[in-house]
Motif scaffolding. Structure first.
Motif, PDB file in Angstrom:
ATOM      1  N   VAL A   4     100.426  31.878  -0.281  1.00  0.00           N
ATOM      2  CA  VAL A   4     101.454  31.319   0.911  1.00  0.00           C
ATOM      3  C   VAL A   4     102.048  32.515   1.975  1.00  0.00           C
ATOM      4  O   VAL A   4     102.460  33.203   1.804  1.00  0.00           O
ATOM      5  CB  VAL A   4     102.459  30.345   0.038  1.00  0.00           C
ATOM      6  CG1 VAL A   4     103.130  29.710   1.297  1.00  0.00           C
ATOM      7  CG2 VAL A   4     102.373  29.808  -1.089  1.00  0.00           C
ATOM      8  N   PHE A   5     102.201  32.271   3.277  1.00  0.00           N
ATOM      9  CA  PHE A   5     102.607  33.049   4.357  1.00  0.00           C
ATOM     10  C   PHE A   5     103.136  31.650   4.939  1.00  0.00           C
ATOM     11  O   PHE A   5     102.727  30.679   5.303  1.00  0.00           O
ATOM     12  CB  PHE A   5     100.918  32.809   4.677  1.00  0.00           C
ATOM     13  CG  PHE A   5     100.214  33.779   4.712  1.00  0.00           C
ATOM     14  CD1 PHE A   5     100.843  35.757   4.463  1.00  0.00           C
ATOM     15  CD2 PHE A   5      99.113  33.962   3.890  1.00  0.00           C
ATOM     16  CE1 PHE A   5      99.803  36.615   3.509  1.00  0.00           C
ATOM     17  CE2 PHE A   5      98.162  34.560   3.512  1.00  0.00           C
ATOM     18  CZ  PHE A   5      98.672  35.898   3.075  1.00  0.00           C
ATOM     19  N   GLY A   6     104.102  31.944   4.482  1.00  0.00           N
ATOM     20  CA  GLY A   6     105.302  31.183   5.580  1.00  0.00           C
ATOM     21  C   GLY A   6     105.570  29.262   4.681  1.00  0.00           C
ATOM     22  O   GLY A   6     105.648  29.429   3.311  1.00  0.00           O
ATOM     23  N   VAL A   7     105.041  28.737   4.940  1.00  0.00           N
ATOM     24  CA  VAL A   7     105.322  27.014   4.395  1.00  0.00           C
ATOM     25  C   VAL A   7     103.439  26.739   4.183  1.00  0.00           C
ATOM     26  O   VAL A   7     103.375  25.958   3.256  1.00  0.00           O
ATOM     27  CB  VAL A   7     105.365  25.888   5.646  1.00  0.00           C
ATOM     28  CG1 VAL A   7     107.511  26.870   5.517  1.00  0.00           C
ATOM     29  CG2 VAL A   7     105.311  26.398   6.756  1.00  0.00           C
ATOM     30  N   GLU A   8     102.844  27.497   4.771  1.00  0.00           N
ATOM     31  CA  GLU A   8     101.716  27.322   4.524  1.00  0.00           C
ATOM     32  C   GLU A   8     100.568  28.127   3.707  1.00  0.00           C
ATOM     33  O   GLU A   8     101.009  29.683   3.245  1.00  0.00           O
ATOM     34  CB  GLU A   8     100.701  26.847   5.826  1.00  0.00           C
ATOM     35  CG  GLU A   8     101.789  25.897   7.298  1.00  0.00           C
ATOM     36  CD  GLU A   8      99.993  25.886   7.180  1.00  0.00           C
ATOM     37  OE1 GLU A   8      98.905  26.584   8.368  1.00  0.00           O
ATOM     38  OE2 GLU A   8     101.087  25.621   8.883  1.00  0.00           O
ATOM     39  N   ALA A   9      99.899  27.290   2.788  1.00  0.00           N
ATOM     40  CA  ALA A   9      98.295  28.772   1.788  1.00  0.00           C
ATOM     41  C   ALA A   9      97.383  29.211   2.633  1.00  0.00           C
ATOM     42  O   ALA A   9      97.003  27.896   3.116  1.00  0.00           O
ATOM     43  CB  ALA A   9      98.789  27.517   0.874  1.00  0.00           C
ATOM     44  N   GLU A  45     100.801  39.654  -1.863  1.00  0.00           N
ATOM     45  CA  GLU A  45     101.538  40.428  -3.324  1.00  0.00           C
ATOM     46  C   GLU A  45     102.072  38.651  -4.112  1.00  0.00           C
ATOM     47  O   GLU A  45     101.362  38.014  -4.346  1.00  0.00           O
ATOM     48  CB  GLU A  45     102.670  39.606  -2.109  1.00  0.00           C
ATOM     49  CG  GLU A  45     102.666  40.543  -0.710  1.00  0.00           C
ATOM     50  CD  GLU A  45     104.027  40.041  -0.192  1.00  0.00           C
ATOM     51  OE1 GLU A  45     104.218  38.979  -0.437  1.00  0.00           O
ATOM     52  OE2 GLU A  45     104.143  40.836   0.793  1.00  0.00           O
ATOM     53  N   GLY A  46     102.407  39.610  -5.218  1.00  0.00           N
ATOM     54  CA  GLY A  46     103.008  39.093  -6.285  1.00  0.00           C
ATOM     55  C   GLY A  46     101.721  39.256  -7.712  1.00  0.00           C
ATOM     56  O   GLY A  46     101.272  39.689  -7.540  1.00  0.00           O
ATOM     57  N   SER A  47     102.259  38.900  -8.242  1.00  0.00           N
ATOM     58  CA  SER A  47     101.437  39.044 -10.002  1.00  0.00           C
ATOM     59  C   SER A  47     100.673  37.114 -10.112  1.00  0.00           C
ATOM     60  O   SER A  47     100.549  37.169 -11.501  1.00  0.00           O
ATOM     61  CB  SER A  47     102.172  38.911 -11.249  1.00  0.00           C
ATOM     62  OG  SER A  47     103.546  38.615 -11.117  1.00  0.00           O
ATOM     63  N   ALA A  48     100.808  36.490  -9.657  1.00  0.00           N
ATOM     64  CA  ALA A  48     100.466  35.378  -9.983  1.00  0.00           C
ATOM     65  C   ALA A  48      99.060  35.329  -9.508  1.00  0.00           C
ATOM     66  O   ALA A  48      97.634  34.625 -10.129  1.00  0.00           O
ATOM     67  CB  ALA A  48     100.334  34.103  -8.350  1.00  0.00           C
ATOM     68  N   TYR A  49      98.367  36.446  -9.617  1.00  0.00           N
ATOM     69  CA  TYR A  49      96.749  35.812  -9.034  1.00  0.00           C
ATOM     70  C   TYR A  49      95.771  36.491 -10.735  1.00  0.00           C
ATOM     71  O   TYR A  49      94.532  37.301 -10.430  1.00  0.00           O
ATOM     72  CB  TYR A  49      96.198  37.145  -8.511  1.00  0.00           C
ATOM     73  CG  TYR A  49      96.426  36.920  -6.488  1.00  0.00           C
ATOM     74  CD1 TYR A  49      95.581  35.990  -5.885  1.00  0.00           C
ATOM     75  CD2 TYR A  49      97.404  37.090  -6.319  1.00  0.00           C
ATOM     76  CE1 TYR A  49      96.275  35.582  -4.774  1.00  0.00           C
ATOM     77  CE2 TYR A  49      98.423  37.214  -5.112  1.00  0.00           C
ATOM     78  CZ  TYR A  49      97.421  35.862  -4.359  1.00  0.00           C
ATOM     79  OH  TYR A  49      97.917  35.507  -3.106  1.00  0.00           O
ATOM     80  N   PHE A  74     104.975  30.736 -11.460  1.00  0.00           N
ATOM     81  CA  PHE A  74     104.741  31.651  -9.826  1.00  0.00           C
ATOM     82  C   PHE A  74     105.717  30.967  -8.846  1.00  0.00           C
ATOM     83  O   PHE A  74     105.278  29.668  -8.935  1.00  0.00           O
ATOM     84  CB  PHE A  74     103.329  32.174 -10.045  1.00  0.00           C
ATOM     85  CG  PHE A  74     102.690  30.691  -9.506  1.00  0.00           C
ATOM     86  CD1 PHE A  74     102.593  30.432  -8.818  1.00  0.00           C
ATOM     87  CD2 PHE A  74     101.674  30.282 -10.416  1.00  0.00           C
ATOM     88  CE1 PHE A  74     101.437  29.375  -8.138  1.00  0.00           C
ATOM     89  CE2 PHE A  74     101.038  30.061 -10.314  1.00  0.00           C
ATOM     90  CZ  PHE A  74     100.793  28.687  -8.578  1.00  0.00           C
ATOM     91  N   LYS A  75     105.657  30.910  -8.057  1.00  0.00           N
ATOM     92  CA  LYS A  75     106.292  30.172  -6.733  1.00  0.00           C
ATOM     93  C   LYS A  75     105.281  30.020  -5.834  1.00  0.00           C
ATOM     94  O   LYS A  75     104.289  30.313  -5.805  1.00  0.00           O
ATOM     95  CB  LYS A  75     107.201  31.020  -5.962  1.00  0.00           C
ATOM     96  CG  LYS A  75     108.631  31.309  -6.839  1.00  0.00           C
ATOM     97  CD  LYS A  75     109.832  32.342  -6.229  1.00  0.00           C
ATOM     98  CE  LYS A  75     110.897  32.675  -6.832  1.00  0.00           C
ATOM     99  NZ  LYS A  75     112.043  33.676  -6.507  1.00  0.00           N
ATOM    100  N   GLY A  76     105.277  28.737  -5.268  1.00  0.00           N
ATOM    101  CA  GLY A  76     104.249  28.646  -3.909  1.00  0.00           C
ATOM    102  C   GLY A  76     103.430  27.735  -4.326  1.00  0.00           C
ATOM    103  O   GLY A  76     102.242  27.344  -3.774  1.00  0.00           O
ATOM    104  N   ALA A  77     103.126  26.536  -6.041  1.00  0.00           N
ATOM    105  CA  ALA A  77     102.344  26.221  -6.547  1.00  0.00           C
ATOM    106  C   ALA A  77     102.066  24.732  -5.365  1.00  0.00           C
ATOM    107  O   ALA A  77     100.897  23.811  -5.378  1.00  0.00           O
ATOM    108  CB  ALA A  77     102.572  25.330  -7.717  1.00  0.00           C
TER     109      ALA A  77
END
Length: 199
Positions: free
Chosen positions: A10-15, A75-79, A117-120
């Motif tokens: 997710v970059f801003g509000v778009e994925a 970024e992040g651990s969701a991968y 995680f965030k951004g689902a």
């Protein structure tokens, strides 16, 4: 052997869709490229422990993982779940013929269970736009992603459910949300109310 698994960022509000390419070759080493941050670079320790605690392993071979497009910072651990399944499929530890039909995300605990995680939601919207068959993610994020219609969302609790789905054909339980029902329920029983405000 080369295997592709799909994730999202997710970059801003778009994925955007992230293509995780896992290549296994003769030699020894673990190389992660494609502008990953420190949380992603540390993923090999979480993945190694999670796989070992569930009867699998990262083999002693040269493993190169590319997160494309390479010019976007991830970024992040969701991968974690994405990378783990790519390694298992590329090293022929599991059969995963239709792995590329799904968007797969989730942070791994050392015992193989999944953390949210965030951004689902924007990821689910992007998965539908790109025509993915389904979205596999931690069960804690499933209700958020299932708001998106015309996309099958599968909430899972641990990596073994995902492995058994691809390797043994065990079906995953689809998360279905009646958005109209949820809307009216929240109207009748709101979590917050102006009557709660004091002063």
């Amino acid at each position: 052997m080369l295997k592709k698994v799909f994730a999202s960022a997710v970059f801003g509000v778009e994925a955007s869709v992230i293509t995780v390419e896992v290549n296994v070759d003769i030699g020894v080493g673990y190389h992660l490229v494609g502008l990953p941050d420190n949380a992603i670079k540390e993923s090999n320790y979480r993945i190694a422990a999670a796989l070992q605690n569930n009867g699998y392993r990262i083999p002693g071979k040269k493993i190169t993982i590319n997160m494309a497009p390479a010019d976007l910072r991830k970024e992040g651990s969701a991968y974690d779940l994405t990378l783990a399944l790519g390694i298992l499929a590329a090293t022929n530890q599991i059969k995963a013929e239709n792995l590329e039909d799904y968007l797969i995300m989730g942070e791994l605990s050392l015992d193989g269970s999944l953390q949210p995680f965030k951004g689902a939601l924007p990821m689910a919207v992007k998965a539908r736009e790109e025509g993915f068959k389904g979205f596999i993610l931690p069960i804690q994020n499933a209700k958020e992603a299932a708001i998106v219609d015309d996309l099958k969302v599968f909430g899972v609790e641990n990596i073994m459910q995902v492995i058994n789905h691809f390797d043994k054909g065990e079906p995953l339980e689809q998360t279905i949300i009646n958005t109209r029902e949820e809307f009216y329920k929240n109207l009748d029983f709101p979590e917050f109310d102006f009557s709660d405000v004091k002063g």
